[in-house]
Design a protein around this motif. Structure first.
Motif, PDB file in Angstrom:
ATOM      1  N   THR A 178      52.314  47.715  31.678  1.00 35.96           N
ATOM      2  CA  THR A 178      53.292  46.616  31.540  1.00 35.96           C
ATOM      3  C   THR A 178      53.049  45.525  32.569  1.00 35.96           C
ATOM      4  N   LEU A 179      52.367  45.845  33.666  1.00 37.39           N
ATOM      5  CA  LEU A 179      52.158  44.908  34.772  1.00 37.39           C
ATOM      6  C   LEU A 179      51.558  43.560  34.331  1.00 37.39           C
ATOM      7  N   PRO A 180      50.490  43.531  33.506  1.00 33.36           N
ATOM      8  CA  PRO A 180      49.939  42.230  33.083  1.00 33.36           C
ATOM      9  C   PRO A 180      50.931  41.385  32.280  1.00 33.36           C
ATOM     10  N   LYS A 181      51.881  42.041  31.621  1.00 33.11           N
ATOM     11  CA  LYS A 181      52.864  41.313  30.799  1.00 33.11           C
ATOM     12  C   LYS A 181      53.836  40.511  31.662  1.00 33.11           C
ATOM     13  N   LEU A 182      53.902  40.827  32.961  1.00 32.90           N
ATOM     14  CA  LEU A 182      54.783  40.082  33.872  1.00 32.90           C
ATOM     15  C   LEU A 182      54.327  38.629  34.029  1.00 32.90           C
ATOM     16  N   ARG A 183      53.074  38.349  33.680  1.00 31.44           N
ATOM     17  CA  ARG A 183      52.562  36.976  33.787  1.00 31.44           C
ATOM     18  C   ARG A 183      53.232  36.052  32.789  1.00 31.44           C
ATOM     19  N   ASP A 184      53.755  36.621  31.696  1.00 31.16           N
ATOM     20  CA  ASP A 184      54.397  35.805  30.676  1.00 31.16           C
ATOM     21  C   ASP A 184      55.909  35.901  30.838  1.00 31.16           C
ATOM     22  N   ARG A 185      56.487  34.886  31.448  1.00 33.60           N
ATOM     23  CA  ARG A 185      57.934  34.927  31.729  1.00 33.60           C
ATOM     24  C   ARG A 185      58.775  34.928  30.449  1.00 33.60           C
ATOM     25  N   GLN A 186      58.172  34.489  29.329  1.00 38.45           N
ATOM     26  CA  GLN A 186      58.889  34.495  28.047  1.00 38.45           C
ATOM     27  C   GLN A 186      59.150  35.927  27.570  1.00 38.45           C
ATOM     28  N   GLN A 187      58.266  36.860  27.971  1.00 38.10           N
ATOM     29  CA  GLN A 187      58.377  38.257  27.528  1.00 38.10           C
ATOM     30  C   GLN A 187      59.356  39.079  28.362  1.00 38.10           C
ATOM     31  N   LEU A 188      59.753  38.561  29.499  1.00 34.81           N
ATOM     32  CA  LEU A 188      60.545  39.321  30.470  1.00 34.81           C
ATOM     33  C   LEU A 188      61.820  39.926  29.870  1.00 34.81           C
ATOM     34  N   THR A 189      62.602  39.112  29.187  1.00 34.63           N
ATOM     35  CA  THR A 189      63.856  39.604  28.588  1.00 34.63           C
ATOM     36  C   THR A 189      63.578  40.689  27.562  1.00 34.63           C
ATOM     37  N   GLY A 190      62.553  40.469  26.738  1.00 32.36           N
ATOM     38  CA  GLY A 190      62.169  41.454  25.721  1.00 32.36           C
ATOM     39  C   GLY A 190      61.742  42.776  26.336  1.00 32.36           C
ATOM     40  N   LEU A 191      61.018  42.710  27.450  1.00 32.94           N
ATOM     41  CA  LEU A 191      60.558  43.918  28.148  1.00 32.94           C
ATOM     42  C   LEU A 191      61.742  44.711  28.698  1.00 32.94           C
ATOM     43  N   ILE A 192      62.743  43.988  29.199  1.00 37.94           N
ATOM     44  CA  ILE A 192      63.943  44.651  29.743  1.00 37.94           C
ATOM     45  C   ILE A 192      64.731  45.300  28.604  1.00 37.94           C
ATOM     46  N   ARG A 193      64.894  44.556  27.490  1.00 38.94           N
ATOM     47  CA  ARG A 193      65.636  45.083  26.329  1.00 38.94           C
ATOM     48  C   ARG A 193      64.972  46.326  25.745  1.00 38.94           C
ATOM     49  N   SER A 194      63.639  46.293  25.677  1.00 35.95           N
ATOM     50  CA  SER A 194      62.899  47.421  25.074  1.00 35.95           C
ATOM     51  C   SER A 194      62.835  48.638  25.996  1.00 35.95           C
TER      52      SER A 194
END
Length: 201
Positions: free
Chosen positions: A77-93
């Motif tokens: 999941t660490l590389p996905k932190l570069r995309d701030r648009q994905q942050l909320t989705g990552l928390i929800r999932s």
């Protein structure tokens, strides 16, 4: 896996080079000055602690003080932190668990998003500009080839599975077959009964 001082030092050097060399990132860095972000990765036995100051970022494997924000996640999941648009989705999932000040991880994500990751820029001091550009382009071509090869294999596998599924009967076909078997069984029972009656005569 345990973090060694060499690993944290290497990560610290890389992050400082990426995040603290570029003057255009100063405003984004200042929002994090004085903040402590702890990353708890499932694959690591100890946390990764990022301590932000005005001049640099310190990466520690051991931190006794409080953190402004603690993030729990998998290494993938660490590389996905570069995309701030994905942050909320990552928390929800549930891929990302955040304790403490959510703004700290949002600001770190924004900083990583703004940072330009150009391998040639980091190779140039050691091998020269032309060689660094050539190595970077060759690496990008190799990565593109690998990506297209993986996509081609995924497509092939998908087609093979689809063809396999076409060979296997569907739910309706299976139900029809079962009914036909039951009907045949009833016909056979009726025939056996008739034969028994004829023999009795």
């Amino acid at each position: 896996m345990t973090l060694t001082p060499l690993m944290t030092a290497g990560l610290e050097t890389a992050l400082n080079r990426i995040l603290y060399r570029d003057r255009s990132l100063k405003a984004a860095r200042q929002r994090l000055t004085g903040k402590v972000l702890t990353l708890r990765l499932q694959e690591l036995s100890q946390p990764l602690v990022l301590v932000f100051s005005e001049q640099q970022l310190d990466v520690l494997g051991d931190w006794q003080d409080n953190s402004d924000c603690i993030v729990k996640m998998r290494l993938a999941t660490l590389p996905k932190l570069r995309d701030r648009q994905q942050l909320t989705g990552l928390i929800r999932s549930g891929e990302l668990e955040v304790e403490g000040d959510l703004q700290v991880v949002q600001q770190f994500s924004a900083l990583m998003d703004l940072a330009e990751l150009d391998p040639a820029e980091y190779l140039a001091p050691w091998v020269g500009d032309i060689a660094a550009q050539s190595i970077s382009q060759a690496a990008q071509r190799a990565l593109q080839f690998l990506r297209s090869d993986v996509q081609r294999k995924q497509s092939y596998l998908g087609q093979a599975l689809t063809e396999e599924w076409r060979v296997a009967p569907g739910a309706l076909e299976l139900a029809w077959f079962c009914e036909e078997v039951d009907a045949m069984d009833r016909s056979l029972d009726a025939l056996t009964t008739r034969l028994a009656q004829l023999e009795a005569k």
